[in-house]
Design an enzyme around this catalytic site. Structure first.
Site, PDB file in Angstrom:
ATOM      1  N   HIS A 143      -9.769  -0.723  -2.129  1.00 31.91           N
ATOM      2  CA  HIS A 143     -10.348  -0.335  -0.846  1.00 31.91           C
ATOM      3  C   HIS A 143     -11.646   0.456  -0.991  1.00 31.91           C
ATOM      4  CE1 HIS A 143      -6.350  -0.874   1.583  1.00 31.91           C
ATOM      5  NE2 HIS A 143      -6.809  -1.998   1.051  1.00 31.91           N
ATOM      6  N   TYR A 201     -12.021   7.060   4.253  1.00 30.78           N
ATOM      7  CA  TYR A 201     -12.050   7.448   2.841  1.00 30.78           C
ATOM      8  C   TYR A 201     -13.196   8.398   2.538  1.00 30.78           C
ATOM      9  CZ  TYR A 201      -9.333   3.123   2.663  1.00 30.78           C
ATOM     10  OH  TYR A 201      -8.423   2.133   2.900  1.00 30.78           O
ATOM     11  N   ASN A 237       0.841  -1.192   0.000  1.00 30.62           N
ATOM     12  CA  ASN A 237       0.000   0.000   0.000  1.00 30.62           C
ATOM     13  C   ASN A 237       0.884   1.254   0.000  1.00 30.62           C
ATOM     14  OD1 ASN A 237      -2.668  -1.040   0.015  1.00 30.62           O
ATOM     15  ND2 ASN A 237      -2.360  -1.728   2.118  1.00 30.62           N
ATOM     16  N   CYS A 276      -4.781  -7.399  -3.740  1.00 32.01           N
ATOM     17  CA  CYS A 276      -5.314  -7.133  -2.409  1.00 32.01           C
ATOM     18  C   CYS A 276      -6.330  -8.218  -2.093  1.00 32.01           C
ATOM     19  CB  CYS A 276      -5.972  -5.747  -2.381  1.00 32.01           C
ATOM     20  SG  CYS A 276      -6.630  -5.242  -0.780  1.00 32.01           S
ATOM     21  N   HIS A 277      -6.630  -8.427  -0.804  1.00 35.51           N
ATOM     22  CA  HIS A 277      -7.589  -9.470  -0.423  1.00 35.51           C
ATOM     23  C   HIS A 277      -8.912  -8.914   0.093  1.00 35.51           C
ATOM     24  CE1 HIS A 277      -4.706  -9.130   3.185  1.00 35.51           C
ATOM     25  NE2 HIS A 277      -5.733  -8.335   3.424  1.00 35.51           N
TER      26      HIS A 277
END
Length: 488
Positions: free
Chosen positions: A201, A258, A149, A170-171
């Site tokens: 994300h 975010y 990241n 990414c998971h």
């Protein structure tokens, strides 16, 4: 098959071990070479000992090498995996601590927001160094798999400026799907089929089908609100689901930073988060967790080494994308996953230059994205706010333009909801000065930043945040683990 995989930042011991065992679950991959590289000889020695123990216990011909000479590790590598954190926990602590002085309360701070943007400034010059080495000494058709990241910024820089074949992994999508399958009562996550698309994300489950039956918004809301655990841990996420009509992949704590609406008022933050685990919104939660994990590993290392003597169990192969991508590319066994790549029209209502996360299929011809996806307007608007910040942040990291960096931070949704322009300008000066050793592109700007800080009249405060917890000692961690074991 015989080829070479280089892992940069292999001192991320737990994650490197997971990737290693996942890859060795593919029968054709027993005779490959893993070249580990890291800036820490200490961490390299620990992870190499663990991997050597796995190889010995499973009687494998797999070769493991370790070196602090990155170019040597990359020589002839067909695949390069990065899981680096430039500046380590020392710089990360400033990503959380300094914004708090200006009222910005972050849970993770590794994607956007003030911490994520500065994290990108530290990582991007190093990512470009990796790319230069890959172009010069790796296999001609080498593929760069980035796990580090801030995912979108790192991948954006590697593709646009590093000129290397790169995919970001990414998971978050897998974990979100597991949650949805659970609340809907599925016996296995495999019963759930879905299309999840957006940016890293901030990906959105825009189509959900359980055993072929389409799941609508109302059914999903009811399922989450009825769940005894998620109804408390994912309050913010459920609120976004109600308002947007679709579920976000990202955890309650991640998603909260975010958006400009849930962490801007200190007295409101605790309404939306849950303190049962760091990931649900705790102030600086991931920093605390990472610090405890590092301390635990250093102290309990003999146990980790002993555990490496067990046989590899292919049934426990994780859902991390890397091993599945390599298997598809090398064996032509098709794999479907969600990948971070340049948009180029895959998502119709996001910019072509953005790094998106969206469904794709992998076979021996490469990663093939499913094109023509259109996000719901609210999802696209939220993604656009982050994309604009990411683009400015990448360009600032490349150019070393501190004014552009300040504009990027100013345009961050949460920062803009909390701080004034004067506060943002001073905060960025303070962060650049504090992290100067990891920000070579801003060396020319540091003296002037120090001068401005010496004359500043902008007020700050020493604030731990709305929901901060102290780092637990090894003794406390041991007692907690023992209590959990006894309860089971």
């Amino acid at each position: 098959m015989s080829f070479k995989i280089a892992i940069i930042g292999a001192g991320s011991v737990g994650f490197t071990k997971k990737l290693f065992t996942d890859i060795l679950c593919v029968p054709e991959f027993k005779d490959i070479e893993f070249a580990l590289t890291d800036v820490s000889e200490h961490n390299l020695a620990m992870i190499k000992a663990i991997l050597d123990r796995i190889v010995e216990a499973n009687n494998l011909p797999t070769r493991v090498t370790a070196t602090t000479d990155r170019r040597k590790a990359l020589e002839g590598a067909r695949y390069i995996i990065s899981c680096v954190r430039v500046g380590g926990l020392e710089a990360y602590a400033d990503d959380i601590r300094i914004p708090l002085r200006y009222g910005i309360d972050q849970c993770v701070g590794d994607t956007i927001c003030a911490g994520g943007i500065l994290y990108g400034q530290r990582n991007i010059p190093v990512i470009l160094d990796f790319c230069k080495d890959i172009r010069e000494v790796a296999d001609t058709n080498a593929k760069f798999l980035n796990y580090a990241n801030p995912m979108a910024m790192n991948t954006w820089a590697a593709i646009e400026y590093g000129k290397v074949d790169t995919v970001g992994l990414c998971h978050g999508v897998q974990h979100g799907a597991e949650q949805i399958a659970e609340v809907l009562g599925a016996k296995s996550p495999r019963e759930l089929d879905y299309v999840c698309s957006g940016i890293n994300h901030q990906t959105w489950f825009i189509d959900l089908r359980l055993n072929g039956r389409k799941i609508d918004r109302d059914e999903l809301i009811a399922a989450f609100e009825a769940h005894p655990v998620y109804s408390q841990q994912e309050k913010l996420r459920i609120d976004v689901l109600k308002r947007f009509g679709v579920y976000s992949t990202e955890s309650n704590g991640h998603l909260s930073e975010y958006l400009p609406w849930y962490r801007k008022r200190p007295d409101e933050i605790t309404r939306w988060i849950d303190m049962s685990d760091w990931i649900h919104g705790e102030t600086g939660g991931y920093l605390r967790y990472s610090t405890e994990t590092r301390n635990w590993f250093e102290t309990e290392y003999p146990q980790f080494l002993e555990a490496a003597s067990k046989p590899i169990d292919a049934s426990k192969r994780s859902n991390e994308h890397a091993s599945h991508i390599l298997e598809a590319l090398e064996t032509n066994r098709v794999y479907r996953g969600h990948f971070n790549v340049r948009n180029d029209g895959v998502i119709t209502n996001l910019p072509r230059d953005a790094i998106i996360e969206s469904p794709g299929f992998v076979d021996r011809f490469g990663i093939n994205m499913a094109a023509g996806i259109t996000l719901p307007e609210a999802c696209a608007a939220t993604c656009m706010a982050s994309i604009n910040v990411q683009r400015m942040s990448v360009h600032a990291a490349i150019s070393g333009d501190i004014d552009l960096l300040k504009l990027a931070v100013l345009h961050d949704p949460l920062v803009g909801a909390v701080s004034t322009p004067e506060e943002v300008w001073q905060m960025v000066d303070e962060m650049v000065v504090a992290q100067a050793q990891w920000l070579p592109q801003y060396a020319h700007a540091v003296p002037a930043a120090k001068e401005r800080l010496s004359k500043s009249t902008v007020k700050t405060r020493e604030w731990a945040g709305a929901a901060r917890r102290s780092v637990r000692s090894i003794e406390e961690l041991r007692a907690e683990k023992a209590a959990l074991k006894q309860a089971v």
